[in-house]
Write a protein that holds these residues in place. Sequence first.
Motif, PDB file in Angstrom:
ATOM      1  N   TRP A 132     -28.881  34.980  -6.693  1.00  0.00           N
ATOM      2  CA  TRP A 132     -29.703  34.398  -7.749  1.00  0.00           C
ATOM      3  C   TRP A 132     -28.924  33.278  -8.422  1.00  0.00           C
ATOM      4  CZ3 TRP A 132     -34.726  35.353  -8.526  1.00  0.00           C
ATOM      5  CH2 TRP A 132     -35.273  36.509  -7.973  1.00  0.00           C
ATOM      6  N   THR A 133     -29.581  32.136  -8.599  1.00  0.00           N
ATOM      7  CA  THR A 133     -28.947  30.958  -9.192  1.00  0.00           C
ATOM      8  C   THR A 133     -29.817  30.424 -10.320  1.00  0.00           C
ATOM      9  OG1 THR A 133     -28.024  30.374  -7.024  1.00  0.00           O
ATOM     10  CG2 THR A 133     -28.033  28.651  -8.712  1.00  0.00           C
ATOM     11  N   LYS A 134     -29.194  29.993 -11.398  1.00  0.00           N
ATOM     12  CA  LYS A 134     -29.949  29.364 -12.483  1.00  0.00           C
ATOM     13  C   LYS A 134     -30.522  28.030 -12.018  1.00  0.00           C
ATOM     14  CE  LYS A 134     -27.708  31.311 -16.570  1.00  0.00           C
ATOM     15  NZ  LYS A 134     -26.949  30.996 -17.808  1.00  0.00           N
ATOM     16  N   ALA A 135     -31.708  27.708 -12.515  1.00  0.00           N
ATOM     17  CA  ALA A 135     -32.345  26.442 -12.140  1.00  0.00           C
ATOM     18  C   ALA A 135     -33.152  25.916 -13.313  1.00  0.00           C
ATOM     19  CB  ALA A 135     -33.247  26.624 -10.929  1.00  0.00           C
ATOM     20  N   LEU A 149     -34.742  29.053 -15.258  1.00  0.00           N
ATOM     21  CA  LEU A 149     -35.219  30.174 -14.459  1.00  0.00           C
ATOM     22  C   LEU A 149     -34.078  30.668 -13.579  1.00  0.00           C
ATOM     23  CD1 LEU A 149     -38.664  28.731 -13.260  1.00  0.00           C
ATOM     24  CD2 LEU A 149     -38.234  30.178 -15.254  1.00  0.00           C
ATOM     25  N   PHE A 150     -34.272  31.854 -12.994  1.00  0.00           N
ATOM     26  CA  PHE A 150     -33.378  32.346 -11.955  1.00  0.00           C
ATOM     27  C   PHE A 150     -34.113  32.250 -10.629  1.00  0.00           C
ATOM     28  CE2 PHE A 150     -31.826  34.630 -15.732  1.00  0.00           C
ATOM     29  CZ  PHE A 150     -30.488  34.248 -15.705  1.00  0.00           C
ATOM     30  N   VAL A 151     -33.428  31.709  -9.604  1.00  0.00           N
ATOM     31  CA  VAL A 151     -34.082  31.394  -8.331  1.00  0.00           C
ATOM     32  C   VAL A 151     -33.246  31.911  -7.166  1.00  0.00           C
ATOM     33  CG1 VAL A 151     -34.894  29.517  -6.842  1.00  0.00           C
ATOM     34  CG2 VAL A 151     -35.159  29.342  -9.325  1.00  0.00           C
ATOM     35  N   GLN A 152     -33.921  32.494  -6.171  1.00  0.00           N
ATOM     36  CA  GLN A 152     -33.339  32.764  -4.855  1.00  0.00           C
ATOM     37  C   GLN A 152     -34.031  31.844  -3.859  1.00  0.00           C
ATOM     38  OE1 GLN A 152     -34.016  36.955  -4.029  1.00  0.00           O
ATOM     39  NE2 GLN A 152     -31.829  37.332  -3.941  1.00  0.00           N
ATOM     40  N   HIS A 153     -33.241  30.991  -3.186  1.00  0.00           N
ATOM     41  CA  HIS A 153     -33.850  30.081  -2.208  1.00  0.00           C
ATOM     42  C   HIS A 153     -32.874  29.789  -1.081  1.00  0.00           C
ATOM     43  CE1 HIS A 153     -36.363  26.904  -0.560  1.00  0.00           C
ATOM     44  NE2 HIS A 153     -35.228  26.249  -0.362  1.00  0.00           N
ATOM     45  N   PRO A 154     -33.339  29.897   0.191  1.00  0.00           N
ATOM     46  CA  PRO A 154     -34.574  30.590   0.567  1.00  0.00           C
ATOM     47  C   PRO A 154     -34.330  32.096   0.587  1.00  0.00           C
ATOM     48  CG  PRO A 154     -33.524  29.732   2.520  1.00  0.00           C
ATOM     49  CD  PRO A 154     -32.669  29.312   1.369  1.00  0.00           C
ATOM     50  N   ALA A 155     -35.164  32.871  -0.068  1.00  0.00           N
ATOM     51  CA  ALA A 155     -35.028  34.327  -0.035  1.00  0.00           C
ATOM     52  C   ALA A 155     -35.464  34.873   1.314  1.00  0.00           C
ATOM     53  CB  ALA A 155     -35.846  34.952  -1.163  1.00  0.00           C
ATOM     54  N   VAL A 156     -36.484  34.224   1.901  1.00  0.00           N
ATOM     55  CA  VAL A 156     -36.960  34.562   3.232  1.00  0.00           C
ATOM     56  C   VAL A 156     -37.194  33.257   3.975  1.00  0.00           C
ATOM     57  CG1 VAL A 156     -38.753  35.709   4.595  1.00  0.00           C
ATOM     58  CG2 VAL A 156     -38.095  36.659   2.364  1.00  0.00           C
ATOM     59  N   GLU A 157     -36.756  33.203   5.227  1.00  0.00           N
ATOM     60  CA  GLU A 157     -36.958  31.998   6.038  1.00  0.00           C
ATOM     61  C   GLU A 157     -37.447  32.408   7.418  1.00  0.00           C
ATOM     62  OE1 GLU A 157     -34.559  27.965   7.458  1.00  0.00           O
ATOM     63  OE2 GLU A 157     -33.513  29.546   6.375  1.00  0.00           O
ATOM     64  N   GLY A 158     -38.634  31.915   7.806  1.00  0.00           N
ATOM     65  CA  GLY A 158     -39.196  32.272   9.097  1.00  0.00           C
ATOM     66  C   GLY A 158     -39.398  33.760   9.263  1.00  0.00           C
ATOM     67  N   GLY A 159     -39.692  34.452   8.156  1.00  0.00           N
ATOM     68  CA  GLY A 159     -39.912  35.892   8.199  1.00  0.00           C
ATOM     69  C   GLY A 159     -38.645  36.720   8.119  1.00  0.00           C
ATOM     70  N   LEU A 187     -37.398  22.387  -8.850  1.00  0.00           N
ATOM     71  CA  LEU A 187     -36.326  23.246  -9.327  1.00  0.00           C
ATOM     72  C   LEU A 187     -34.984  22.586  -9.035  1.00  0.00           C
ATOM     73  CD1 LEU A 187     -37.771  26.569  -7.875  1.00  0.00           C
ATOM     74  CD2 LEU A 187     -37.850  25.867 -10.276  1.00  0.00           C
ATOM     75  N   ALA A 188     -34.218  22.298 -10.080  1.00  0.00           N
ATOM     76  CA  ALA A 188     -32.875  21.746  -9.932  1.00  0.00           C
ATOM     77  C   ALA A 188     -31.891  22.887 -10.159  1.00  0.00           C
ATOM     78  CB  ALA A 188     -32.642  20.615 -10.929  1.00  0.00           C
ATOM     79  N   MET A 189     -31.282  23.375  -9.073  1.00  0.00           N
ATOM     80  CA  MET A 189     -30.472  24.576  -9.139  1.00  0.00           C
ATOM     81  C   MET A 189     -29.027  24.259  -9.505  1.00  0.00           C
ATOM     82  SD  MET A 189     -32.228  26.466  -5.852  1.00  0.00           S
ATOM     83  CE  MET A 189     -31.270  27.975  -5.984  1.00  0.00           C
ATOM     84  N   ALA A 190     -28.369  25.226 -10.123  1.00  0.00           N
ATOM     85  CA  ALA A 190     -27.004  25.020 -10.609  1.00  0.00           C
ATOM     86  C   ALA A 190     -26.029  24.764  -9.480  1.00  0.00           C
ATOM     87  CB  ALA A 190     -26.557  26.237 -11.424  1.00  0.00           C
ATOM     88  N   ASP A 191     -26.354  25.221  -8.257  1.00  0.00           N
ATOM     89  CA  ASP A 191     -25.452  24.987  -7.126  1.00  0.00           C
ATOM     90  C   ASP A 191     -25.685  23.633  -6.463  1.00  0.00           C
ATOM     91  OD1 ASP A 191     -27.839  25.337  -5.779  1.00  0.00           O
ATOM     92  OD2 ASP A 191     -27.253  27.147  -4.708  1.00  0.00           O
ATOM     93  N   GLY A 192     -26.573  22.817  -7.053  1.00  0.00           N
ATOM     94  CA  GLY A 192     -26.819  21.473  -6.533  1.00  0.00           C
ATOM     95  C   GLY A 192     -28.061  21.338  -5.678  1.00  0.00           C
ATOM     96  N   GLN A 193     -28.632  22.452  -5.242  1.00  0.00           N
ATOM     97  CA  GLN A 193     -29.864  22.382  -4.451  1.00  0.00           C
ATOM     98  C   GLN A 193     -31.016  21.851  -5.296  1.00  0.00           C
ATOM     99  OE1 GLN A 193     -31.087  25.435  -1.343  1.00  0.00           O
ATOM    100  NE2 GLN A 193     -29.833  26.697  -2.724  1.00  0.00           N
TER     101      GLN A 193
END
Length: 287
Positions: A127-130, A110-120, A141-147
């Motif tokens: 976007w990172t592959k996961a 998948l493609f993931v944005q995390h966190p796209a929003v934090e505390g509003g 979700l195991a993201m390509a950047d290690g998250q």
Amino acid sequence: MSEGETKLYDDRGQYLLAQKDGREIRDASWNACRVVLTTQRVVMIADEKHTVAIDALEQVNDRFDVNQAAAGEGSYTAVRTDETVYLVSVPEQDEFETALYKASLNNGILFVQHPAVEGGVVQSVEWTKAKVKISAEAINLAMADGQKVTIDRNDIGDVGTDERTIKGEERTVYEVEHTDAEGRSVETHVTGESHHTAVLGALLEEGVERHRANLDLSGTEKQVIMALHSGVSPFDLPEFVGMDVEKVEAIFDELVEYDVIEVERERTEVALTPQGRQAAGETIGDR
């Protein structure tokens, strides 16, 4: 089974062929069968064998009450391909659906944005592959950047959808509100290939439905909820919303009753006894 194919679920159940070649079958009825789910297909074995390829799924887990026979069944999973819809009912429906999510999504990219929003507040993240892994409890979700991002299936507050161009393709994006490991409200945005997002949407919406309620909240209750959602501390909230402490605590009690908030730590309220006041006076006199 073919090489590399693994069985995930096998039980007695029933199926109803609700749509075939794009035409709804109004006189369809339930048929007893054996239901076998593997990493590659759903198979319903009765007098005939009916097979649905996992990669052909376009939608799952919604109601498709084609007639009274379907509407009268309290729990089933609608398995849709391009022009065909099977309704599948088994004794352990949740177990079957989790297995179906695993078959469709496990080890998918998948493609993931995390966190796209934090505390509003919108965050500037790429976007990172996961790689995704589904369990009965969580979406991992195991993201390509290690998250490593975990979305608790019991902790999905809301899911929004949007159509965006991601990596050069028009894709459906799911905006998932949940809490992170520190208990902060965040949004994780997720997208992928169409056969992934079709099933992912059903999985996320199932999480939302676990908590959806027809709440008739007052304006002040909504104000308190939004303040908490934006990261205001419960202790700072009376000043933030312009209410006295007793009013805010009464609203907290109501929201706890509604199961909208939960108490994480009780404050200890104390008052001095006469003996205590005496001890305090003696201490002051000694200074």
